[in-house]
Design a protein around this motif. Structure first.
Motif, PDB file in Angstrom:
ATOM      1  N   SER A 214     -27.682  25.634 -20.390  1.00 34.67           N
ATOM      2  CA  SER A 214     -27.286  25.766 -19.226  1.00 34.67           C
ATOM      3  C   SER A 214     -26.267  25.948 -18.396  1.00 34.67           C
ATOM      4  CB  SER A 214     -27.883  25.399 -18.102  1.00 34.67           C
ATOM      5  OG  SER A 214     -28.144  25.855 -17.052  1.00 34.67           O
ATOM      6  N   SER A 215     -25.976  27.079 -18.260  1.00 33.57           N
ATOM      7  CA  SER A 215     -24.012  27.204 -17.873  1.00 33.57           C
ATOM      8  C   SER A 215     -23.832  26.758 -16.187  1.00 33.57           C
ATOM      9  CB  SER A 215     -23.393  28.817 -18.209  1.00 33.57           C
ATOM     10  OG  SER A 215     -23.912  29.139 -17.257  1.00 33.57           O
ATOM     11  N   ALA A 311     -39.185  18.879  -9.118  1.00 27.74           N
ATOM     12  CA  ALA A 311     -39.285  20.120  -8.760  1.00 27.74           C
ATOM     13  C   ALA A 311     -41.011  19.944  -8.025  1.00 27.74           C
ATOM     14  CB  ALA A 311     -39.372  21.421  -9.340  1.00 27.74           C
ATOM     15  N   LYS A 341     -46.826  26.541 -13.542  1.00 28.80           N
ATOM     16  CA  LYS A 341     -45.614  25.838 -13.238  1.00 28.80           C
ATOM     17  C   LYS A 341     -45.476  26.381 -11.710  1.00 28.80           C
ATOM     18  CE  LYS A 341     -42.693  25.319 -17.466  1.00 28.80           C
ATOM     19  NZ  LYS A 341     -41.883  25.799 -18.132  1.00 28.80           N
ATOM     20  N   ASP A 363     -25.957  31.381 -20.388  1.00 31.77           N
ATOM     21  CA  ASP A 363     -24.602  31.001 -20.736  1.00 31.77           C
ATOM     22  C   ASP A 363     -24.184  32.656 -20.786  1.00 31.77           C
ATOM     23  OD1 ASP A 363     -22.194  29.829 -20.726  1.00 31.77           O
ATOM     24  OD2 ASP A 363     -22.325  30.036 -22.806  1.00 31.77           O
TER      25      ASP A 363
HETATM   26  O1  PMT Z   1     -27.270  28.295 -15.939  1.00 29.15           O
HETATM   27  P1  PMT Z   1     -27.548  29.630 -16.765  1.00 29.15           P
HETATM   28  O2  PMT Z   1     -26.630  29.053 -18.229  1.00 29.15           O
HETATM   29  O3  PMT Z   1     -26.931  30.002 -16.233  1.00 29.15           O
HETATM   30  O4  PMT Z   1     -28.936  29.861 -17.582  1.00 29.15           O
HETATM   31  C1  PMT Z   1     -29.339  29.746 -16.474  1.00 29.15           C
HETATM   32  C2  PMT Z   1     -31.246  29.591 -16.694  1.00 29.15           C
HETATM   33  C3  PMT Z   1     -31.741  29.590 -18.191  1.00 29.15           C
HETATM   34  C4  PMT Z   1     -31.036  27.598 -16.974  1.00 29.15           C
HETATM   35  C5  PMT Z   1     -32.378  29.445 -15.551  1.00 29.15           C
HETATM   36  O5  PMT Z   1     -32.395  31.125 -15.206  1.00 29.15           O
HETATM   37  C6  PMT Z   1     -33.912  29.122 -15.501  1.00 29.15           C
HETATM   38  O6  PMT Z   1     -34.406  29.610 -15.879  1.00 29.15           O
HETATM   39  N1  PMT Z   1     -33.729  27.418 -14.795  1.00 29.15           N
HETATM   40  C7  PMT Z   1     -34.929  26.288 -14.957  1.00 29.15           C
HETATM   41  C8  PMT Z   1     -34.265  25.815 -16.472  1.00 29.15           C
HETATM   42  C9  PMT Z   1     -36.144  24.647 -16.930  1.00 29.15           C
HETATM   43  O7  PMT Z   1     -35.535  23.211 -16.423  1.00 29.15           O
HETATM   44  O8  PMT Z   1     -37.263  24.915 -17.272  1.00 29.15           O
HETATM   45  P2  PMT Z   1     -38.912  24.551 -16.790  1.00 29.15           P
HETATM   46  O9  PMT Z   1     -39.676  25.587 -16.881  1.00 29.15           O
HETATM   47  O10 PMT Z   1     -38.578  23.348 -17.722  1.00 29.15           O
HETATM   48  O11 PMT Z   1     -38.658  24.324 -15.445  1.00 29.15           O
HETATM   49  C10 PMT Z   1     -39.374  24.625 -14.085  1.00 29.15           C
HETATM   50  C11 PMT Z   1     -38.206  24.194 -13.149  1.00 29.15           C
HETATM   51  O12 PMT Z   1     -38.935  23.140 -12.413  1.00 29.15           O
HETATM   52  C12 PMT Z   1     -37.214  24.773 -12.711  1.00 29.15           C
HETATM   53  O13 PMT Z   1     -37.072  24.971 -11.585  1.00 29.15           O
HETATM   54  C13 PMT Z   1     -37.186  23.396 -13.025  1.00 29.15           C
HETATM   55  O14 PMT Z   1     -35.447  23.025 -12.032  1.00 29.15           O
HETATM   56  C14 PMT Z   1     -38.136  22.408 -12.569  1.00 29.15           C
HETATM   57  N2  PMT Z   1     -37.672  20.514 -13.440  1.00 29.15           N
HETATM   58  C15 PMT Z   1     -37.755  20.182 -14.838  1.00 29.15           C
HETATM   59  C16 PMT Z   1     -37.780  19.389 -14.994  1.00 29.15           C
HETATM   60  C17 PMT Z   1     -37.296  18.480 -14.892  1.00 29.15           C
HETATM   61  N3  PMT Z   1     -37.727  17.512 -14.781  1.00 29.15           N
HETATM   62  N4  PMT Z   1     -37.705  18.218 -13.490  1.00 29.15           N
HETATM   63  C18 PMT Z   1     -37.650  19.533 -12.789  1.00 29.15           C
HETATM   64  O15 PMT Z   1     -37.016  20.068 -11.706  1.00 29.15           O
END
Ligand code: PMT
Length: 403
Positions: A214-215, A311, A341, A363
């Motif tokens: 992630s950027s 979250a 989710k 990114d």
């Molecule tokens: O930063 P960029 O390079 O612009 O890329 C953008 C991105 C791909 C990072 C962004 O668009 C994105 O998808 N962010 C979520 C990344 C992620 O952690 O996805 P997840 O499916 O694992 O998590 C689902 C949600 O739970 C997310 O809102 C995340 O912030 C949250 N989470 C996840 C894991 C954790 N331990 N705690 C959380 O709160």
């Protein structure tokens, strides 16, 4: 816009490149939308099309030289800067972007754009190599972080004979985006928005950590867009190499546990929480006090333990008037996983992105997402992250209006 009774005003900056002739058509398209257009040209732009052409089309004198004596007693570049409801530079060369990024004001256009308080939009056009040069890309990022809007160049056959990115986007698209920004409402005034962005770093020893790709670009784009729409924004940022958007309260975090603590401190005062960060799901059970040494050809086992789900933890204490939005970064069965989710984390909306799709996810400046709520699903095409951010914010406001 500055005055409801007057026509909206676009100051059109024109810089030197072969695409200058397309700015004539752009001027016409803006006028057809009821916009008054004033033109500022660089001396190099005048080598391609004479100022007289723009003067005749716009019906106003064209500003080129800072030391020209205007017919009035106004300081010309300041008067133009104040007149603008939108300052649009098309075509924008690598040179003008470099000057704007570094704060150089050495001619009529660069001084005027520096003095303006109006939104600024750039439509770059240049050779592919110049566009892809890291200096240009860094300047684009710097300007984006300051809230400058971009209509990115298209890919195609360029006047220099090369093929690739760098072609001025279709003028109809530029005109449409200009009108969009001109008519943008400050529709988030009075709202407090918390955005999370970027990766976490989970230490293994004093020199190594587990992280991800992630950027922070997606989260920063959302923070910028919300701030431009009038919201009071708090941006929780992991370690990224982006400049903080102007006017936003920055709160740094390093690990998932850190993020949980910072988010818990700030969540109560927020109306909207958008979680675009990519927190690590696991951390090392123990962080070695000294640098871990090689194991003489033996493999190494690192014992990981699960991190808190930020979250989900925040979602458990959500108040009815708050709106919680998460992201789902998926590589397969994207929509199904995202829907799970949405429920599990007690979110009002989830933004699903297939991070394996070209032009989407980590990114890059673009993304392809589907906005999912309990009631509906809206898939968006490939868009700039800035545009995705605006769609997300509009969808959130719609959702809040229905509550
Ligand atoms: O930063 P960029 O390079 O612009 O890329 C953008 C991105 C791909 C990072 C962004 O668009 C994105 O998808 N962010 C979520 C990344 C992620 O952690 O996805 P997840 O499916 O694992 O998590 C689902 C949600 O739970 C997310 O809102 C995340 O912030 C949250 N989470 C996840 C894991 C954790 N331990 N705690 C959380 O709160």
């Amino acid at each position: 816009m500055s005055d409801q009774k007057k026509k909206p005003c676009v100051v059109l900056g024109v810089t030197g490149g072969i695409a200058v002739y397309k700015a004539c058509e752009l001027l016409r398209l803006l006028q057809k939308q009821g916009i008054d257009v004033y033109v500022v040209m660089t001396k190099h732009a005048c080598q391609f099309v004479a100022p007289l052409t723009f003067e005749t089309l716009s019906g106003h004198p064209v500003a080129v030289d800072t030391f020209d004596r205007p017919a009035t007693w106004e300081v010309e570049h300041i008067a133009l800067a104040k007149r603008a409801d939108l300052f649009l530079i098309a075509p924008a060369t690598a040179n003008i972007m470099g000057k704007m990024a570094c704060g150089i004001a050495d001619d009529m256009l660069s001084t005027t754009v520096m003095a303006t308080k109006a939104p600024v939009m750039l439509a770059p056009a240049m050779n592919t190599g110049m566009w892809e040069n890291p200096a240009t890309q860094q300047n684009v990022q710097t300007l984006m972080n300051r809230g400058v809007h971009f209509v990115m160049p298209a890919t195609g056959h360029l006047a220099c004979g090369d093929s690739g990115a760098g072609k001025l986007e279709d003028v109809a698209v530029i005109a449409e985006r200009a009108v969009e920004v001109l008519s943008r409402k400050r529709d988030m005034e009075g709202l407090r928005v918390m955005v999370t962005a970027g990766p976490t770093r989970e230490a293994l020893d004093p020199v190594r950590y587990i992280s991800n790709r992630s950027s922070g670009k997606m989260g920063y784009a959302i923070a910028r867009a919300a701030q431009l729409r009038g919201a009071q924004v708090t941006l929780l940022s992991g370690p990224v190499s982006l400049t903080a958007p102007q006017g936003v309260t920055m709160v740094p975090f390093a690990t998932t546990q850190d993020l949980l603590e910072r988010a818990t401190e700030h969540v109560d005062e927020q109306d909207i929480i958008i979680q675009a960060a990519a927190p690590a799901d696991y951390r090392a059970k123990e962080i070695a006090a000294q640098k871990i040494k090689k194991q003489n050809g033996e493999g190494m086992v690192i014992h990981l333990v699960e991190n808190p789900d930020v979250a989900a933890a925040l979602g458990r204490n959500k108040r009815p008037e708050q709106t919680f939005v998460g992201f789902a970064a998926e590589t397969n069965d994207v929509l199904e996983h995202a829907q799970v989710k949405l429920k599990k984390k007690n979110l009002d909306m989830i933004v699903a992105n297939d991070v394996t799709a070209p032009g989407a996810g980590f990114d890059v400046n673009t993304n392809i997402v589907t906005l999912i709520t309990e009631e509906k699903m809206m898939s968006l095409p490939l868009l700039l992250k800035d545009e995705v951010a605006d769609h997300i914010l509009s969808a959130i406001l719609e959702l809040r209006a229905q509550k």
